[in-house]
Design a protein around this motif. Structure first.
Motif, PDB file in Angstrom:
ATOM      1  N   LYS A 116       9.860  -0.610 -11.011  1.00  0.00           N
ATOM      2  CA  LYS A 116       9.102  -2.254 -10.641  1.00  0.00           C
ATOM      3  C   LYS A 116       9.812  -2.610  -9.787  1.00  0.00           C
ATOM      4  N   ILE A 117      11.680  -2.519  -9.908  1.00  0.00           N
ATOM      5  CA  ILE A 117      12.823  -3.301  -9.330  1.00  0.00           C
ATOM      6  C   ILE A 117      13.121  -2.699  -8.023  1.00  0.00           C
ATOM      7  N   LYS A 118      12.751  -1.141  -8.238  1.00  0.00           N
ATOM      8  CA  LYS A 118      13.062  -0.431  -6.871  1.00  0.00           C
ATOM      9  C   LYS A 118      12.532  -0.837  -6.289  1.00  0.00           C
ATOM     10  N   VAL A 119      10.688  -0.967  -6.134  1.00  0.00           N
ATOM     11  CA  VAL A 119       9.849  -1.568  -5.219  1.00  0.00           C
ATOM     12  C   VAL A 119      10.116  -3.244  -5.031  1.00  0.00           C
ATOM     13  N   VAL A 120      10.237  -3.281  -6.020  1.00  0.00           N
ATOM     14  CA  VAL A 120      10.861  -5.205  -5.460  1.00  0.00           C
ATOM     15  C   VAL A 120      12.493  -5.043  -4.534  1.00  0.00           C
ATOM     16  N   GLN A 121      13.431  -4.653  -5.080  1.00  0.00           N
ATOM     17  CA  GLN A 121      14.170  -4.646  -3.893  1.00  0.00           C
ATOM     18  C   GLN A 121      13.910  -3.984  -2.636  1.00  0.00           C
ATOM     19  N   ALA A 122      13.282  -3.161  -2.473  1.00  0.00           N
ATOM     20  CA  ALA A 122      13.018  -2.391  -1.107  1.00  0.00           C
ATOM     21  C   ALA A 122      11.478  -2.934  -0.431  1.00  0.00           C
ATOM     22  N   HIS A 157       0.933  -1.909  -0.650  1.00  0.00           N
ATOM     23  CA  HIS A 157      -0.221  -0.428   0.081  1.00  0.00           C
ATOM     24  C   HIS A 157       0.846   1.318  -0.091  1.00  0.00           C
ATOM     25  N   GLU A 158       2.071   1.536   0.167  1.00  0.00           N
ATOM     26  CA  GLU A 158       2.570   2.231   0.681  1.00  0.00           C
ATOM     27  C   GLU A 158       3.501   2.303   0.013  1.00  0.00           C
ATOM     28  N   TRP A 159       4.175   1.704  -0.914  1.00  0.00           N
ATOM     29  CA  TRP A 159       4.428   1.835  -2.570  1.00  0.00           C
ATOM     30  C   TRP A 159       4.007   1.909  -3.826  1.00  0.00           C
ATOM     31  N   ASN A 160       2.743   1.661  -3.615  1.00  0.00           N
ATOM     32  CA  ASN A 160       1.815   1.721  -4.392  1.00  0.00           C
ATOM     33  C   ASN A 160       1.277   3.313  -4.671  1.00  0.00           C
ATOM     34  N   GLU A 161       1.835   3.719  -3.329  1.00  0.00           N
ATOM     35  CA  GLU A 161       1.498   5.155  -3.680  1.00  0.00           C
ATOM     36  C   GLU A 161       1.980   6.203  -4.107  1.00  0.00           C
ATOM     37  N   LYS A 162       3.562   5.418  -4.347  1.00  0.00           N
ATOM     38  CA  LYS A 162       4.509   6.575  -4.829  1.00  0.00           C
ATOM     39  C   LYS A 162       5.059   6.125  -6.351  1.00  0.00           C
ATOM     40  N   ILE A 163       4.501   4.216  -6.278  1.00  0.00           N
ATOM     41  CA  ILE A 163       4.479   3.770  -7.517  1.00  0.00           C
ATOM     42  C   ILE A 163       3.955   2.917  -7.778  1.00  0.00           C
ATOM     43  N   ASN A 164       3.012   3.354  -9.203  1.00  0.00           N
ATOM     44  CA  ASN A 164       1.943   1.949  -9.512  1.00  0.00           C
ATOM     45  C   ASN A 164       2.107   0.502  -9.450  1.00  0.00           C
ATOM     46  N   VAL A 165       2.626  -0.452  -9.159  1.00  0.00           N
ATOM     47  CA  VAL A 165       2.697  -1.452  -9.275  1.00  0.00           C
ATOM     48  C   VAL A 165       1.765  -2.508  -9.212  1.00  0.00           C
ATOM     49  N   ILE A 166       0.967  -1.639  -8.482  1.00  0.00           N
ATOM     50  CA  ILE A 166      -0.790  -3.098  -8.757  1.00  0.00           C
ATOM     51  C   ILE A 166      -1.564  -2.252  -8.944  1.00  0.00           C
ATOM     52  N   SER A 167      -2.451  -2.661  -9.599  1.00  0.00           N
ATOM     53  CA  SER A 167      -3.591  -1.855  -9.780  1.00  0.00           C
ATOM     54  C   SER A 167      -4.463  -0.983  -8.868  1.00  0.00           C
ATOM     55  N   ARG A 168      -4.531  -0.144  -8.848  1.00  0.00           N
ATOM     56  CA  ARG A 168      -5.694   0.497  -7.887  1.00  0.00           C
ATOM     57  C   ARG A 168      -7.010  -0.603  -6.989  1.00  0.00           C
ATOM     58  N   LYS A 169      -8.066  -1.335  -8.609  1.00  0.00           N
ATOM     59  CA  LYS A 169      -8.602  -2.204  -8.106  1.00  0.00           C
ATOM     60  C   LYS A 169      -7.836  -3.285  -7.298  1.00  0.00           C
ATOM     61  N   ASP A 170      -7.341  -3.376  -7.514  1.00  0.00           N
ATOM     62  CA  ASP A 170      -6.161  -4.954  -6.974  1.00  0.00           C
ATOM     63  C   ASP A 170      -5.829  -4.987  -5.160  1.00  0.00           C
ATOM     64  N   ILE A 171      -5.386  -3.788  -5.460  1.00  0.00           N
ATOM     65  CA  ILE A 171      -4.738  -3.327  -4.262  1.00  0.00           C
ATOM     66  C   ILE A 171      -4.931  -3.973  -3.041  1.00  0.00           C
ATOM     67  N   ASP A 172      -6.461  -3.659  -2.489  1.00  0.00           N
ATOM     68  CA  ASP A 172      -6.985  -4.156  -1.701  1.00  0.00           C
ATOM     69  C   ASP A 172      -7.850  -5.547  -1.499  1.00  0.00           C
ATOM     70  N   ALA A 173      -7.416  -5.644  -2.540  1.00  0.00           N
ATOM     71  CA  ALA A 173      -7.719  -7.906  -2.624  1.00  0.00           C
ATOM     72  C   ALA A 173      -5.973  -8.435  -2.607  1.00  0.00           C
ATOM     73  N   LEU A 174      -4.995  -7.749  -2.197  1.00  0.00           N
ATOM     74  CA  LEU A 174      -3.160  -8.204  -2.503  1.00  0.00           C
ATOM     75  C   LEU A 174      -3.303  -9.412  -2.364  1.00  0.00           C
ATOM     76  N   TYR A 175      -3.815 -10.035  -0.957  1.00  0.00           N
ATOM     77  CA  TYR A 175      -3.754 -11.407  -1.090  1.00  0.00           C
ATOM     78  C   TYR A 175      -4.491 -12.675  -2.061  1.00  0.00           C
ATOM     79  N   THR A 176      -5.769 -12.592  -1.687  1.00  0.00           N
ATOM     80  CA  THR A 176      -6.303 -13.226  -2.749  1.00  0.00           C
ATOM     81  C   THR A 176      -5.451 -13.130  -4.417  1.00  0.00           C
ATOM     82  N   LYS A 177      -5.305 -11.982  -5.230  1.00  0.00           N
ATOM     83  CA  LYS A 177      -5.111 -11.893  -6.517  1.00  0.00           C
ATOM     84  C   LYS A 177      -4.129 -12.037  -6.806  1.00  0.00           C
ATOM     85  N   HIS A 178      -3.390 -11.324  -5.496  1.00  0.00           N
ATOM     86  CA  HIS A 178      -1.772 -11.506  -5.743  1.00  0.00           C
ATOM     87  C   HIS A 178      -0.686 -12.533  -4.518  1.00  0.00           C
ATOM     88  N   VAL A 179      -0.737 -12.511  -3.605  1.00  0.00           N
ATOM     89  CA  VAL A 179      -0.073 -13.214  -2.818  1.00  0.00           C
ATOM     90  C   VAL A 179      -0.618 -14.662  -3.072  1.00  0.00           C
TER      91      VAL A 179
END
Length: 209
Positions: free
Chosen positions: A99-105, A27-49
């Motif tokens: 995107k790699i910046k976010v991954v590394q962070a 959530h913090e990084w997505n505010e700075k760099i959009n790596v997950i679509s806005r509609k998916d960020i709240d479903a992070l654990y299902t749609k991504h993790v």
């Protein structure tokens, strides 16, 4: 987070804490760099993790395994798999630097010592890997052409070394040139409707060279 614990009940306290931290970190990084679509960020654990961890339902990685994640985006499937398999090395690549910046962070914040992240094209990666994972970055023929020379010859898993690819929909046409590909339905493991058409495709070594 409840879904993660339900399907992977034997996590250590450290792993539970790392999975828990993913929510605030993304959530913090997505505010700075959009790596997950806005509609998916709240479903992070299902749609991504959980989607990323579908690979673990098909194959657990032995200690010392080396896995390449091509087109990792914000770190999927590589980051969740790296949490689940701390003794497996993961090399996460993407052509987009931010995107790699976010991954590394995220990896640094979680203390993941088994993750290396780099901005590089798959064709330019040196070395060989037990498995190459990805989440629908392109069609399978193109993907195979990128990675076909990067798979170790020696097997140490139930599945033969090769590609483990997360993809959805009807894959008949896309896989017509790969008759030995095996499809695993994630709906067999996860009950959320999101997984109804989602699959893991395993393409073994001898069909990728």
């Amino acid at each position: 987070m409840e879904a993660i614990l339900k399907h992977f009940p034997y996590l250590t306290d450290i792993q539970k804490e790392q999975f828990q931290q993913l929510d605030s970190l993304y959530h913090e990084w997505n505010e700075k760099i959009n790596v997950i679509s806005r509609k998916d960020i709240d479903a992070l654990y299902t749609k991504h993790v959980l989607h990323s961890l579908g690979i673990a339902k098909i194959q657990s990685f032995e200690p010392g395994t080396f896995v390449l994640d091509v087109g990792t985006g914000g770190g999927f499937p590589g980051i969740p798999l790296a949490i689940l398999f701390p003794e497996t090395r993961f090399y996460l690549i993407d052509v987009i630097a931010k995107k790699i910046k976010v991954v590394q962070a995220v990896a640094d914040a979680l203390g993941l010592k088994n993750v290396k992240a780099e901005q590089i094209r798959a064709e330019n990666v040196k070395g060989d890997f037990d498995f190459i994972v990805s989440r629908a970055v392109t069609n399978m023929p193109d993907f195979v052409s990128w990675v076909k020379t990067k798979i170790k010859k020696q097997h140490k898993h139930e599945l033969k070394n090769g590609i483990l690819y997360l993809k959805g929909g009807d894959l008949t046409e896309e896989l017509k040139d790969f008759p030995k590909a095996t499809l695993y339905d994630l709906a067999d493991f996860f009950e959320d409707e999101f997984f109804e058409t989602k699959k893991v495709v395993h393409l073994p070594l001898k069909f990728t060279i």
